[in-house]
Design a protein around this motif. Structure first.
Motif, PDB file in Angstrom:
ATOM      1  N   HIS A 183      42.202 -26.850  60.332  1.00  0.00           N
ATOM      2  CA  HIS A 183      43.655 -27.047  60.364  1.00  0.00           C
ATOM      3  C   HIS A 183      44.384 -25.957  61.141  1.00  0.00           C
ATOM      4  O   HIS A 183      45.613 -25.993  61.232  1.00  0.00           O
ATOM      5  CB  HIS A 183      44.201 -27.120  58.934  1.00  0.00           C
ATOM      6  N   GLY A 184      43.641 -24.987  61.675  1.00  0.00           N
ATOM      7  CA  GLY A 184      44.269 -23.950  62.482  1.00  0.00           C
ATOM      8  C   GLY A 184      45.154 -23.007  61.710  1.00  0.00           C
ATOM      9  O   GLY A 184      46.031 -22.348  62.293  1.00  0.00           O
ATOM     10  N   THR A 185      44.944 -22.921  60.403  1.00  0.00           N
ATOM     11  CA  THR A 185      45.743 -22.025  59.567  1.00  0.00           C
ATOM     12  C   THR A 185      45.050 -20.663  59.472  1.00  0.00           C
ATOM     13  O   THR A 185      43.908 -20.570  59.012  1.00  0.00           O
ATOM     14  CB  THR A 185      45.911 -22.596  58.149  1.00  0.00           C
ATOM     15  N   LEU A 186      45.730 -19.631  59.924  1.00  0.00           N
ATOM     16  CA  LEU A 186      45.135 -18.305  59.921  1.00  0.00           C
ATOM     17  C   LEU A 186      44.815 -17.839  58.500  1.00  0.00           C
ATOM     18  O   LEU A 186      45.479 -18.233  57.534  1.00  0.00           O
ATOM     19  CB  LEU A 186      46.085 -17.297  60.575  1.00  0.00           C
ATOM     20  N   TRP A 187      43.792 -17.007  58.397  1.00  0.00           N
ATOM     21  CA  TRP A 187      43.477 -16.360  57.124  1.00  0.00           C
ATOM     22  C   TRP A 187      44.725 -15.603  56.680  1.00  0.00           C
ATOM     23  O   TRP A 187      45.323 -14.851  57.457  1.00  0.00           O
ATOM     24  CB  TRP A 187      42.312 -15.378  57.326  1.00  0.00           C
ATOM     25  N   LEU A 220      36.406 -17.002  62.221  1.00  0.00           N
ATOM     26  CA  LEU A 220      36.587 -17.500  60.857  1.00  0.00           C
ATOM     27  C   LEU A 220      37.998 -17.285  60.333  1.00  0.00           C
ATOM     28  O   LEU A 220      38.482 -18.065  59.506  1.00  0.00           O
ATOM     29  CB  LEU A 220      35.586 -16.822  59.914  1.00  0.00           C
ATOM     30  N   SER A 221      38.649 -16.234  60.778  1.00  0.00           N
ATOM     31  CA  SER A 221      39.978 -15.914  60.247  1.00  0.00           C
ATOM     32  C   SER A 221      41.104 -16.247  61.205  1.00  0.00           C
ATOM     33  O   SER A 221      42.245 -16.433  60.786  1.00  0.00           O
ATOM     34  CB  SER A 221      40.048 -14.429  59.889  1.00  0.00           C
ATOM     35  N   GLY A 222      40.793 -16.302  62.510  1.00  0.00           N
ATOM     36  CA  GLY A 222      41.844 -16.528  63.498  1.00  0.00           C
ATOM     37  C   GLY A 222      42.539 -15.256  63.935  1.00  0.00           C
ATOM     38  O   GLY A 222      43.453 -15.303  64.765  1.00  0.00           O
ATOM     39  N   HIS A 223      42.134 -14.099  63.402  1.00  0.00           N
ATOM     40  CA  HIS A 223      42.752 -12.814  63.753  1.00  0.00           C
ATOM     41  C   HIS A 223      41.844 -12.049  64.706  1.00  0.00           C
ATOM     42  O   HIS A 223      40.635 -11.964  64.482  1.00  0.00           O
ATOM     43  CB  HIS A 223      42.996 -11.970  62.499  1.00  0.00           C
ATOM     44  N   GLU A 224      42.431 -11.480  65.744  1.00  0.00           N
ATOM     45  CA  GLU A 224      41.677 -10.694  66.705  1.00  0.00           C
ATOM     46  C   GLU A 224      41.722  -9.216  66.341  1.00  0.00           C
ATOM     47  O   GLU A 224      42.670  -8.740  65.710  1.00  0.00           O
ATOM     48  CB  GLU A 224      42.241 -10.893  68.118  1.00  0.00           C
ATOM     49  N   VAL A 225      40.694  -8.498  66.746  1.00  0.00           N
ATOM     50  CA  VAL A 225      40.621  -7.060  66.515  1.00  0.00           C
ATOM     51  C   VAL A 225      41.125  -6.343  67.759  1.00  0.00           C
ATOM     52  O   VAL A 225      40.681  -6.638  68.877  1.00  0.00           O
ATOM     53  CB  VAL A 225      39.174  -6.627  66.198  1.00  0.00           C
TER      54      VAL A 225
END
Length: 705
Positions: free
Chosen positions: A455-459, A518-523
């Motif tokens: 669903h493209g919902t970020l962690w 998995l989370s949609g967040h980049e480092v």
């Protein structure tokens, strides 16, 4: 077709009635009104039928199509927990349960009805998150009152309370459960839309699922075949009435909680109880593993060590030979006949030590037994999966559990996730993933993975200023229940972004290399910090003096559960994760900090806890996280290229000397300061602090912090 036929008939009927009325002018007014009312009723009926035929099919209608986005198999604690998260996210799902109510496993098990999961109600705190650290039976929800303490206030509740609580949880949250659906076959199918799963029940009805979430638990008894194993009684069918064991000799196979629970229940009536398994007894208070023998079940250890007939033996169950002797009559009046089950071991597997396999006149199992009872645990039911959908078997727990990825997706079966007790293959004999107080958090982690993937919902994350990082971490250390219960398995991730940070709660540590997908967040290039709870690895006398460490400077030798922070300047790779040191939850970081263990698990000591943690964070961020007065900020801005973050984000942002101040003597320096800062590579993430105060880099002051 039915609606179309009805409409056609009605359209033909109404005009004919109109012609009839016009040609019979002698028709009375009441008769006309009666005919019109009849036709109006027919028209309403036609509209209603058409609406029913055209409306979307109800998933719960017996004749409707059974296709769902998510199918949850099993209405136990894990299935209902996932149902809550899916319902809250307004997803298309159904929970399928073969029995008539939730939590049916607990109607029978444990056989002697006392749970080993604690129900600590009185903690002295009103903090819900903190209290869940000590509530091992309740599920997660937004309802503060939806806890097991509404059903029982016992510290070790009866197993009967779990189905009652789960039923309350299901009904009050309105979860979608279909009872009486016994799935006997699961297969994977490929379609243009991708891989999906088809579940077939006892009536040959199919349920089509885009994603399958298996929460069936472990209910299939684990059996060991050996010569004479047909003479053994099983844990699931044995009598639980102690009177049935009066003055008998009993051999119990196994040394887990089920075995000791059984021994404890009957030992007050038996002549003796012997217990046999390949491994020695593991005590939970020594191993820190909740699945090992709990103190509430270990009375037989006392009677063994104090030489009161009972005893514990080590030997392979697979090597046993049990033979049934001919029954012998009484030797004399009133004398009880001996047991008729004779236990030996395979002649080719003899041992020479004092174990069950020493075949001498001092052989430990030389006494015949009246009964032999197998308490060897349970296994995952692989039989309902056909070849296209069957999960692989994990090497942990002797192949009794499915092999899963770090995000609990079955290997070689994409789109099939496992929830609950069966996920224990990921943390077997390490953490609490096989129990409610552990897997309620891993279920939430799986749901967050599903939300991002499908669903493209970020962690979920919290974005805060970096000046608040110390207080944010301290809050989680002292309150968070997820990382506390799932120590070494779930951890919090701090994504450093310069002037701010993003905080992700309860990420699966073994999946850290896949964090972005998995989370949609980049480092960012500034790295990340991972907060984990860990026990010490040093073996000590667990009840001896010196077992605890109170020196903050040597927090790394802490023995009890304590927070550990790992700093990485970049995301670890899969290879680094696989090569991590034995016993480590994560690869070697660039920096690491152990917060010293605390006797009351309150990590708020200014000297022992806060100051060392702040120094560690300062080192990771290459800045100063302390709070300052305005005068100190002013001085720092004149003498340092990068003043402390507190000053950057507070005093110097509209609270110090304004950029447009009417100071003629410094106007010419603004441009010079800006140019020289740019030439020296000032960090663009921060504002031009020196220019704000009218200071010049060319002034000759020491600018390096």
């Amino acid at each position: 077709m039915f609606a179309l036929y009805t409409v056609t008939t009605a359209r033909g009927a109404i005009p004919n009635s109109s012609r009839m009325l016009s040609s019979h002018t002698s028709t009375t007014l009441p008769h006309i009104q009666q005919v019109m009312d009849l036709h109006l009723q027919c028209l309403v009926l036609v509209i209603l039928i058409g609406c029913i035929e055209c409306s979307p099919a109800d998933h719960n209608h017996p004749n409707g199509p059974r296709s769902y986005e998510y199918c949850v198999l099993g209405a136990g604690p894990a299935g209902l927990q996932m149902g809550y998260f899916l319902s809250k996210a307004k997803r298309d799902y159904v929970i399928l349960e073969r029995n008539s109510g939730p939590g049916s496993f607990f109607h029978k098990y444990p056989r002697h009805r006392k749970l080993i999961s604690i129900n600590k109600i009185y903690t002295g705190s009103q903090n819900r998150e903190f209290n869940m650290r000590h509530d091992w039976n309740s599920l997660l929800s937004d309802r503060a009152d939806l806890l097991l303490k509404r059903v029982s206030r016992d510290f070790f509740p009866s197993a009967d309370t779990i189905p009652v609580y789960l039923s309350m949880f299901e009904k009050e949250l309105g979860l979608r459960v279909r009872y009486g659906v016994d799935i006997g076959r699961i297969r994977a199918v490929m379609s243009p839309g991708g891989r999906s799963y088809v579940l077939t029940d006892q009536h040959e009805s199919d349920y089509n699922c885009s994603v399958l979430l298996v929460a069936t638990g472990l209910w299939d008894p684990h059996r060991v075949e050996f010569i004479g194993s047909e003479l053994v009684e099983d844990y699931e069918s044995m009598s639980t009435d102690p009177e049935d064991y009066k003055d008998q000799t009993v051999l119990i196979l196994g040394k887990g909680n089920a075995a000791f629970e059984t021994a404890q229940n009957i030992s007050g009536r038996t002549k003796l109880v012997h217990m046999l398994s390949a491994s020695a007894v593991r005590l939970a208070w020594q191993t820190h593993y909740v699945g090992d023998l709990r103190a509430v079940n270990n009375e037989v250890i006392d009677t063994y060590q104090l030489k009161s007939l009972d005893g514990l033996l080590e030997g392979s169950v697979e090597e046993l030979i049990i033979t049934k002797l001919k029954e012998q009559g009484k030797k004399r009046s009133g004398a009880k006949k001996k047991g008729n089950l004779h236990v030996t071991v395979d002649e080719h597997q003899k041992k020479t030590n004092n174990t069950a396999a020493n075949l001498s006149d001092n052989f430990a199992l030389r006494t015949p037994y009246d009964r032999v009872i197998a308490c060897l645990g349970f296994r995952f039911n692989f039989s309902i999966f056909d070849r296209s959908a069957r999960p692989l078997k994990s090497k942990n727990a002797k192949g009794r559990l499915p092999k899963l990825t770090a995000w609990y997706e079955a290997e070689k079966a994409p789109g099939l996730f496992v929830l609950g007790t069966a996920t224990h293959s990921r943390d077997y004999r390490v953490s609490a993933g096989g129990f409610i107080h552990g897997f309620r958090y891993t279920v939430r982690a799986v749901h967050r993975v599903l939300e991002q993937r499908y669903h493209g919902t970020l962690w979920p994350s919290t974005k805060m200023q970096t000046t608040q990082l110390l207080s944010g971490i301290l809050k989680r250390i002292n309150e968070a229940s997820g990382p506390y219960q799932m120590f070494a398995v779930l951890g919090d991730i701090v994504l450093l972004r310069g002037s701010h940070y993003e905080y992700l709660e309860e990420f699966t540590l073994q999946a850290l290399p896949q964090l972005s997908s998995l989370s949609g967040h980049e480092v960012s290039h500034q790295g990340l910090i991972v907060l984990v709870f860990q026990y010490g690895k040093t073996k000590k006398d667990y009840l001896g003096t010196g077992r605890a460490n109170t020196d903050w400077a040597s927090g790394w030798v802490s023995n009890f559960l304590h927070p550990v922070l790992y700093y990485y300047d970049k995301l670890p790779t899969v290879e680094e994760m696989n090569r991590r040191p034995n016993g480590w939850p994560l690869p070697r970081p660039k920096l690491i900090h152990h917060i010293v263990e605390d006797f009351v698990t309150d990590w708020t000591g200014p000297i022992s806890h806060i100051q060392p943690l702040r120094s560690f964070l300062d080192h990771c961020l290459q800045t100063d996280l302390r709070a300052f007065y305005a005068e100190s900020c002013f001085r720092s801005s004149l003498t340092h290229r990068k003043p402390p973050l507190f000053c950057q984000q507070g005093y110097l942002k509209g609270q110090g000397v304004a950029r447009n101040s009417q100071w003629p003597s410094v106007h010419h320096q603004d441009r010079a300061a800006t140019a020289e800062q740019d030439a020296l590579g000032a960090d663009p993430a921060y504002p031009n602090f020196l220019a704000q105060t009218g200071a010049s880099i060319a002034s000759g002051l020491k600018l390096d912090s």
